[in-house]
Design a protein around this motif. Sequence first.
Motif, PDB file in Angstrom:
ATOM      1  N   ILE A   1       0.854  -1.190   0.000  1.00  0.00           N
ATOM      2  CA  ILE A   1       0.000   0.000   0.000  1.00  0.00           C
ATOM      3  C   ILE A   1       0.889   1.239   0.000  1.00  0.00           C
ATOM      4  CG2 ILE A   1      -1.724   1.344   1.264  1.00  0.00           C
ATOM      5  CD1 ILE A   1      -2.711  -1.241   2.513  1.00  0.00           C
ATOM      6  N   GLY A   2       0.636   2.148  -0.932  1.00  0.00           N
ATOM      7  CA  GLY A   2       1.291   3.455  -0.943  1.00  0.00           C
ATOM      8  C   GLY A   2       0.309   4.510  -0.456  1.00  0.00           C
ATOM      9  N   VAL A   3       0.718   5.306   0.518  1.00  0.00           N
ATOM     10  CA  VAL A   3      -0.133   6.364   1.072  1.00  0.00           C
ATOM     11  C   VAL A   3       0.533   7.708   0.805  1.00  0.00           C
ATOM     12  CG1 VAL A   3      -1.189   7.322   3.163  1.00  0.00           C
ATOM     13  CG2 VAL A   3      -0.963   4.834   2.903  1.00  0.00           C
TER      14      VAL A   3
ATOM     15  N   LEU B   1      -3.449   0.308  -3.275  1.00  0.00           N
ATOM     16  CA  LEU B   1      -2.857  -1.021  -3.137  1.00  0.00           C
ATOM     17  C   LEU B   1      -2.330  -1.452  -4.501  1.00  0.00           C
ATOM     18  CD1 LEU B   1      -2.316  -3.606  -1.481  1.00  0.00           C
ATOM     19  CD2 LEU B   1      -4.612  -4.386  -2.155  1.00  0.00           C
ATOM     20  N   TYR B   2      -1.022  -1.723  -4.561  1.00  0.00           N
ATOM     21  CA  TYR B   2      -0.369  -2.113  -5.827  1.00  0.00           C
ATOM     22  C   TYR B   2       0.131  -3.549  -5.735  1.00  0.00           C
ATOM     23  CZ  TYR B   2       0.085   2.963  -6.698  1.00  0.00           C
ATOM     24  OH  TYR B   2      -0.150   4.300  -6.885  1.00  0.00           O
TER      25      TYR B   2
ATOM     26  N   ASN C   1       0.062  -2.629 -10.878  1.00  0.00           N
ATOM     27  CA  ASN C   1      -1.383  -2.547 -11.070  1.00  0.00           C
ATOM     28  C   ASN C   1      -2.062  -2.007  -9.822  1.00  0.00           C
ATOM     29  OD1 ASN C   1      -1.530  -3.629 -13.721  1.00  0.00           O
ATOM     30  ND2 ASN C   1      -1.211  -5.686 -12.885  1.00  0.00           N
ATOM     31  N   ASN C   2      -3.071  -1.169 -10.020  1.00  0.00           N
ATOM     32  CA  ASN C   2      -3.857  -0.597  -8.936  1.00  0.00           C
ATOM     33  C   ASN C   2      -4.984  -1.561  -8.584  1.00  0.00           C
ATOM     34  OD1 ASN C   2      -5.762   0.887  -7.451  1.00  0.00           O
ATOM     35  ND2 ASN C   2      -6.468   1.980  -9.268  1.00  0.00           N
ATOM     36  N   LEU C   3      -4.940  -2.127  -7.373  1.00  0.00           N
ATOM     37  CA  LEU C   3      -5.927  -3.113  -6.953  1.00  0.00           C
ATOM     38  C   LEU C   3      -7.017  -2.515  -6.074  1.00  0.00           C
ATOM     39  CD1 LEU C   3      -3.489  -6.055  -6.097  1.00  0.00           C
ATOM     40  CD2 LEU C   3      -4.594  -5.535  -8.276  1.00  0.00           C
ATOM     41  N   ALA C   4      -6.736  -1.407  -5.411  1.00  0.00           N
ATOM     42  CA  ALA C   4      -7.733  -0.732  -4.570  1.00  0.00           C
ATOM     43  C   ALA C   4      -7.278   0.704  -4.353  1.00  0.00           C
ATOM     44  CB  ALA C   4      -7.896  -1.453  -3.229  1.00  0.00           C
ATOM     45  N   TYR C   5      -8.249   1.611  -4.196  1.00  0.00           N
ATOM     46  CA  TYR C   5      -7.936   3.043  -4.124  1.00  0.00           C
ATOM     47  C   TYR C   5      -8.915   3.747  -3.200  1.00  0.00           C
ATOM     48  CZ  TYR C   5      -7.644   7.939  -5.671  1.00  0.00           C
ATOM     49  OH  TYR C   5      -7.522   9.309  -5.721  1.00  0.00           O
TER      50      TYR C   5
END
Length: 512
Positions: A7-9, A20-21, A26-30
């Motif tokens: 997770i990048g914040v 969540l990458y 790939n972006n899995l959740a935002y």
Amino acid sequence: MEKDLMIGVDIGTTSTKAVLYDKTGNNLAYANVGYPLYQEEPDMAEQDPDEIFDAVLDVLTQVIRRAGDKKDQISGVSFSSAMHSLILMDEHNQPLTRCLTWADNRAYEWADKLKNSDKGLALYHRTGVPIHPMSPLCKMLWLKNDWPELYEKTAYFIGIKEYIFHKFFGKYVVDISIASATGLFNIHTLTWDEEIIQLLDIEKNQLPQLLNTTDYLENLNTSYFERIGLSDQIPFYIGASDGCLSNLGVNAIEEGTMAITIGTSGAVRMVVDHPVTDPKGRTFCYALTKDLWVIGGPVNNGGIVFRWVRDQLFAPEKLTAEQMQVDSYEILTQMAENIPAGSNGLIFHPFLGGERAPLWNANAKGSFIGLTTTHTRAHMIRAALEGIVFNLYTVSLILEEIAERPKKIQATGGFARSALWRQLLADIFEQEVVIPKSFESSCLGAAVLGMKEQGIIASLNEVEHMIGVTHSHTPQPENFSVYRELLPIYIRTTRLLETEFSAIADFQRKHS
């Protein structure tokens, strides 16, 4: 089950985002949660640190919930944060102030005094931070002298990321990237600067403990990991600053690659392998890691100028666009496309909110120069967009003086939605401009930093395979020949106006 998700914040000025990458980017959740900016008096720009902390909790909770059955594959959380914030804390770890953001200019008088003193340039060369009211150094000088009782009550001087991590882990820690943007950190020794500590009349233990950008903390406060839904043993990587991580997130960390960002504000940045400062003090030098340093200049005036043009000069068109459910900015750029390069000699200086690079003058003001009866509102749109890019180009000229001419330009930000604006960048910089496909570049940069430290990826350069290309523009010779002629006039008129910026600012403060 392989734990290879990160997770990048990004704790930003207007909102906090979390993504969540997976290891291919790939972006899995935002999730994205905003908060207000408090501007209750001239030059003020504050935020409530607890509103920001709640936003961090909220985005983490949302992302982990949206991860679903992939939750157990999360290997860590890594943080990006806006720079130059300052919060005064008392001995009971309670805030004495709200969070003073980079946009708070109330320290302008003390910044001018320090900049014009015999210490100013030497301090810049040790810290890599231009002398400007944005920096915690200048804010602390202002508070020390104008608010002495408050200053004396202060037990700790911290920024917003340090506030968040103290809530999570009960420790005041700061990464060397955020520290390198305070004006208190010696970029050559990687320590808090002793002379500056004496200048501010504080003790070193009133500043956070320094960590590398790849360091992490565990044992998250019980009440928070239960709310978020993560194990308390998940590492929280402290990460770096948003600008540095944005360079990483758009694959602009190789020598000779320039990153240009135009959002609400803007920046021009390049990565070098050792600290580099400008003889005239016009550029910043911030750490990404101990071995990668980001040099460049931030500008206050990017998309905020375009928004002002729309709201103040095109209010009827804005209303019509809302009723038709179309993008009002697109209507404006279509109008500007019919105007020739150079706007028939109309020049706009885009200093609506003071200016950092290249002027480093909080009193700078905007202006149109060259207006005639033949100019229309459409000319004013194009001149405003050109003025924003002219200003960015003058920053890049300084980087060429102290480093090198870029071989490659990666450009990001909200401006990228406009084909006209993208082409202006290529024409004025006279280089191909590539718009990388990178979802939330600062979040991605933070995640990549964490992935590299955990061994999920072998090198930071693997970010190259995580992004794509959405647009590429090459310069049009008939346009850049016009800009070659107009740009020197823009620079000369800026210098002429600088002599009166303070007088205008004083008048405006007096009569506001």
